[in-house]
Design a protein around this motif. Structure first.
Motif, PDB file in Angstrom:
ATOM      1  N   TRP A   1       0.830  -1.207   0.000  1.00  0.00           N
ATOM      2  CA  TRP A   1       0.000   0.000   0.000  1.00  0.00           C
ATOM      3  C   TRP A   1       0.861   1.251   0.000  1.00  0.00           C
ATOM      4  O   TRP A   1       1.939   1.264   0.586  1.00  0.00           O
ATOM      5  N   ILE A   2       0.359   2.295  -0.652  1.00  0.00           N
ATOM      6  CA  ILE A   2       1.077   3.564  -0.676  1.00  0.00           C
ATOM      7  C   ILE A   2       0.159   4.651  -0.124  1.00  0.00           C
ATOM      8  O   ILE A   2      -0.984   4.783  -0.573  1.00  0.00           O
ATOM      9  N   GLU A   3       0.683   5.410   0.830  1.00  0.00           N
ATOM     10  CA  GLU A   3      -0.126   6.483   1.405  1.00  0.00           C
ATOM     11  C   GLU A   3      -0.176   7.639   0.402  1.00  0.00           C
ATOM     12  O   GLU A   3       0.860   8.102  -0.063  1.00  0.00           O
ATOM     13  N   VAL A   4      -1.377   8.066   0.049  1.00  0.00           N
ATOM     14  CA  VAL A   4      -1.440   9.116  -0.975  1.00  0.00           C
ATOM     15  C   VAL A   4      -2.070  10.439  -0.536  1.00  0.00           C
ATOM     16  O   VAL A   4      -1.741  11.487  -1.055  1.00  0.00           O
ATOM     17  N   LEU A   5      -2.990  10.405   0.413  1.00  0.00           N
ATOM     18  CA  LEU A   5      -3.592  11.694   0.776  1.00  0.00           C
ATOM     19  C   LEU A   5      -4.348  11.635   2.096  1.00  0.00           C
ATOM     20  O   LEU A   5      -4.616  10.566   2.637  1.00  0.00           O
ATOM     21  N   GLY A   6      -4.688  12.844   2.583  1.00  0.00           N
ATOM     22  CA  GLY A   6      -5.481  12.977   3.791  1.00  0.00           C
ATOM     23  C   GLY A   6      -6.868  13.483   3.432  1.00  0.00           C
ATOM     24  O   GLY A   6      -7.031  14.243   2.480  1.00  0.00           O
ATOM     25  N   SER A   7      -7.858  13.054   4.189  1.00  0.00           N
ATOM     26  CA  SER A   7      -9.209  13.528   3.880  1.00  0.00           C
ATOM     27  C   SER A   7     -10.137  13.287   5.059  1.00  0.00           C
ATOM     28  O   SER A   7      -9.718  12.806   6.107  1.00  0.00           O
ATOM     29  N   GLY A   8     -11.390  13.627   4.875  1.00  0.00           N
ATOM     30  CA  GLY A   8     -12.365  13.385   5.938  1.00  0.00           C
ATOM     31  C   GLY A   8     -13.650  14.138   5.667  1.00  0.00           C
ATOM     32  O   GLY A   8     -13.800  14.802   4.637  1.00  0.00           O
ATOM     33  N   MET A   9     -14.575  14.006   6.611  1.00  0.00           N
ATOM     34  CA  MET A   9     -15.853  14.724   6.513  1.00  0.00           C
ATOM     35  C   MET A   9     -15.662  16.099   7.140  1.00  0.00           C
ATOM     36  O   MET A   9     -15.120  16.212   8.248  1.00  0.00           O
ATOM     37  N   VAL A  10     -16.099  17.137   6.436  1.00  0.00           N
ATOM     38  CA  VAL A  10     -15.866  18.505   6.904  1.00  0.00           C
ATOM     39  C   VAL A  10     -16.411  18.676   8.324  1.00  0.00           C
ATOM     40  O   VAL A  10     -17.560  18.304   8.617  1.00  0.00           O
ATOM     41  N   HIS A  11     -15.582  19.195   9.222  1.00  0.00           N
ATOM     42  CA  HIS A  11     -15.961  19.368  10.625  1.00  0.00           C
ATOM     43  C   HIS A  11     -17.120  20.373  10.723  1.00  0.00           C
ATOM     44  O   HIS A  11     -17.073  21.424  10.076  1.00  0.00           O
ATOM     45  N   PRO A  12     -18.118  20.055  11.531  1.00  0.00           N
ATOM     46  CA  PRO A  12     -19.265  20.988  11.646  1.00  0.00           C
ATOM     47  C   PRO A  12     -18.819  22.399  12.025  1.00  0.00           C
ATOM     48  O   PRO A  12     -19.424  23.378  11.561  1.00  0.00           O
ATOM     49  N   ASN A  13     -17.785  22.524  12.839  1.00  0.00           N
ATOM     50  CA  ASN A  13     -17.304  23.864  13.214  1.00  0.00           C
ATOM     51  C   ASN A  13     -16.881  24.674  11.997  1.00  0.00           C
ATOM     52  O   ASN A  13     -17.082  25.879  11.924  1.00  0.00           O
ATOM     53  N   VAL A  14     -16.239  23.994  11.023  1.00  0.00           N
ATOM     54  CA  VAL A  14     -15.782  24.684   9.812  1.00  0.00           C
ATOM     55  C   VAL A  14     -16.993  25.187   9.025  1.00  0.00           C
ATOM     56  O   VAL A  14     -17.029  26.330   8.564  1.00  0.00           O
ATOM     57  N   LEU A  15     -18.020  24.340   8.934  1.00  0.00           N
ATOM     58  CA  LEU A  15     -19.233  24.730   8.215  1.00  0.00           C
ATOM     59  C   LEU A  15     -19.904  25.921   8.911  1.00  0.00           C
ATOM     60  O   LEU A  15     -20.264  26.913   8.272  1.00  0.00           O
ATOM     61  N   GLU A  16     -20.033  25.821  10.234  1.00  0.00           N
ATOM     62  CA  GLU A  16     -20.726  26.879  10.989  1.00  0.00           C
ATOM     63  C   GLU A  16     -19.964  28.205  10.896  1.00  0.00           C
ATOM     64  O   GLU A  16     -20.551  29.262  10.701  1.00  0.00           O
ATOM     65  N   MET A  17     -18.626  28.131  11.027  1.00  0.00           N
ATOM     66  CA  MET A  17     -17.828  29.372  10.978  1.00  0.00           C
ATOM     67  C   MET A  17     -17.978  30.074   9.633  1.00  0.00           C
ATOM     68  O   MET A  17     -17.889  31.287   9.541  1.00  0.00           O
ATOM     69  N   ALA A  18     -18.217  29.269   8.572  1.00  0.00           N
ATOM     70  CA  ALA A  18     -18.358  29.873   7.244  1.00  0.00           C
ATOM     71  C   ALA A  18     -19.818  30.206   6.933  1.00  0.00           C
ATOM     72  O   ALA A  18     -20.139  30.631   5.826  1.00  0.00           O
ATOM     73  N   GLY A  19     -20.715  30.007   7.924  1.00  0.00           N
ATOM     74  CA  GLY A  19     -22.106  30.397   7.723  1.00  0.00           C
ATOM     75  C   GLY A  19     -22.995  29.314   7.141  1.00  0.00           C
ATOM     76  O   GLY A  19     -24.076  29.599   6.642  1.00  0.00           O
ATOM     77  N   PHE A  20     -22.552  28.055   7.207  1.00  0.00           N
ATOM     78  CA  PHE A  20     -23.409  26.946   6.744  1.00  0.00           C
ATOM     79  C   PHE A  20     -24.082  26.267   7.934  1.00  0.00           C
ATOM     80  O   PHE A  20     -23.451  26.083   8.981  1.00  0.00           O
ATOM     81  N   ASP A  21     -25.331  25.907   7.759  1.00  0.00           N
ATOM     82  CA  ASP A  21     -26.071  25.215   8.805  1.00  0.00           C
ATOM     83  C   ASP A  21     -25.641  23.746   8.807  1.00  0.00           C
ATOM     84  O   ASP A  21     -25.977  22.986   7.901  1.00  0.00           O
ATOM     85  N   SER A  22     -24.917  23.352   9.870  1.00  0.00           N
ATOM     86  CA  SER A  22     -24.337  21.997   9.860  1.00  0.00           C
ATOM     87  C   SER A  22     -25.386  20.920  10.142  1.00  0.00           C
ATOM     88  O   SER A  22     -25.094  19.726  10.043  1.00  0.00           O
ATOM     89  N   SER A  23     -26.621  21.336  10.488  1.00  0.00           N
ATOM     90  CA  SER A  23     -27.642  20.299  10.642  1.00  0.00           C
ATOM     91  C   SER A  23     -28.281  19.994   9.285  1.00  0.00           C
ATOM     92  O   SER A  23     -28.932  18.976   9.098  1.00  0.00           O
ATOM     93  N   LYS A  24     -28.063  20.893   8.338  1.00  0.00           N
ATOM     94  CA  LYS A  24     -28.626  20.691   7.005  1.00  0.00           C
ATOM     95  C   LYS A  24     -27.548  20.207   6.020  1.00  0.00           C
ATOM     96  O   LYS A  24     -27.776  19.338   5.183  1.00  0.00           O
ATOM     97  N   TYR A  25     -26.378  20.797   6.143  1.00  0.00           N
ATOM     98  CA  TYR A  25     -25.313  20.496   5.185  1.00  0.00           C
ATOM     99  C   TYR A  25     -24.230  19.615   5.783  1.00  0.00           C
ATOM    100  O   TYR A  25     -23.919  19.705   6.966  1.00  0.00           O
TER     101      TYR A  25
END
Ligand code: PHE
Length: 352
Positions: free
Chosen positions: A283-307
């Motif tokens: 196996w070769i490690e190629v990248l980092g990723s994940g589900m966007v943290h609700p705090n990041v969504l909220e700080m940018a003005g997105f409703d994290s219960s919807k998005y």
């Protein structure tokens, strides 16, 4: 010799010279010498007063006829000379169409450009937009808006070039996701990739450079799930490393994603059996990723219960090193033509 005889002689002489003329210039000389204001035939007109009065009109007419004849002869010769010149030129300029063409030597695309273009093609095809950001960033967008407050220990993961307390060289392309989300005013969907240069205070060695490149991917919409991330990463791995690649997700940590995963791709060289490229792991490690943290969504003005959303960040440098077997990351930035020429298209004598 009578004037008439003189005239006939001059006419004869002029015609001979016209006949002998090799260039337009010579014709011009004949014209001036015989017909010009001080020309010899014009001179004859002045001598006309020596003639008996009754002969003068007839002589004048004769002179005019001779002038006309010479002029016509000059014109005819001029056309002839032009034709000859054209023929000579055509003769000289003939090209041998059977000779092989001259080869135009093509430059080569930089390997990082190639990786970027491949990935941009893939993601544009999936409906993503390409967004670029600033290399000189604020602490806010590089860290705080990504759930990395001041003095957060995870800041140490990214050794930073600070310009002032608040201004820095971006350490990743993730600030573009923070900026883009903020601009969308809480309205999805957002589907972007952000390619660009990033900077870290690593000591430069074969696998580290103080400047390298990243591509960030971000999707925010309703009902985005981890399986969407996985499917996208699978496509990405196969685009870069071949259609029969598998991926594997390992738990990891990034402040801006939750859960976070490290992504490995099955080794394209040994097909998973173990070799020097995958350090015998398959196996070769190629990248980092994940589900966007609700705090990041909220700080940018997105409703994290919807998005919800996912993000990933990969390094084209590392991808190109793996893909083309390049051992030193610094080759990408020192522009040694011997290195770059190896990436010429095959039809121009290159290898890949
Ligand atoms: N920005 C991270 C880094 O440079 C990579 C990353 C991007 C991880 C997006 C998760 C999601 O280390």
């Amino acid at each position: 010799m009578s004037l008439q005889e003189k005239l006939a002689e001059l006419r004869q002489e002029a015609l001979v010279r016209i006949n002998e003329a090799k260039a337009e210039r010579a014709l011009q000389d004949v014209k001036v010498n015989y017909l010009g204001k001080k020309g010899v035939i014009t001179g004859l007109m002045k001598e006309m007063k020596e003639l008996p009065k009754e002969e003068r009109p007839e002589f004048g007419q004769l002179v005019n006829e001779v002038r006309k004849a010479i002029e016509q002869e000059i014109e005819a010769k001029k056309v002839l000379l032009e034709e000859e010149a054209l023929n000579a030129q055509l003769e000289n300029e003939t090209i041998d169409v059977t000779l092989p063409g001259r080869k135009v030597s093509l430059g080569a695309k930089h390997p990082l450009t190639k990786i970027n273009e491949d990935l941009e093609d893939l993601f544009i095809g999936l409906g993503y937009e390409i967004v670029e950001g600033y290399e000189v960033e604020s602490d806010y967008y590089n860290f705080e808006a990504l759930n990395l407050p001041k003095s957060h220990p995870a800041r140490d993961m990214q050794d930073t070039f600070y310009i002032s307390e608040e201004i820095l060289m971006r350490t990743h392309t993730s600030p573009v996701q923070a900026r883009t989300l903020e601009k969308r005013n809480g309205v999805g969907p957002v589907k972007i990739i952000c390619p660009g240069k990033v900077y870290r205070r690593d000591s430069d060695d074969a696998t580290h450079s103080h400047q390298f490149t990243q591509i960030e991917g971000l999707v925010v919409a309703e009902n985005i799930k981890m399986s969407d991330l996985k499917g996208t990463l699978e496509l990405l791995a196969r685009k870069l490393f071949g259609a029969d690649r598998e991926i594997r997700l390992r738990p990891s940590f990034f402040p801006f994603t939750e859960p976070s995963v490290e992504v490995d791709v099955s080794c394209f060289k040994c097909k998973g059996h173990g070799c020097n490229v995958c350090k015998q792991t398959g196996w070769i490690e190629v990248l980092g990723s994940g589900m966007v943290h609700p705090n990041v969504l909220e700080m940018a003005g997105f409703d994290s219960s919807k998005y919800s959303g996912f993000a990933f960040g990969l390094g084209p440098d590392r991808m190109a090193m793996l893909k083309y077997g390049i051992e030193d990351i610094r080759h990408f930035y020192t522009n040694d033509v011997r290195f770059l020429e190896q990436f010429k298209p095959v039809e121009d004598g290159g290898e890949a």
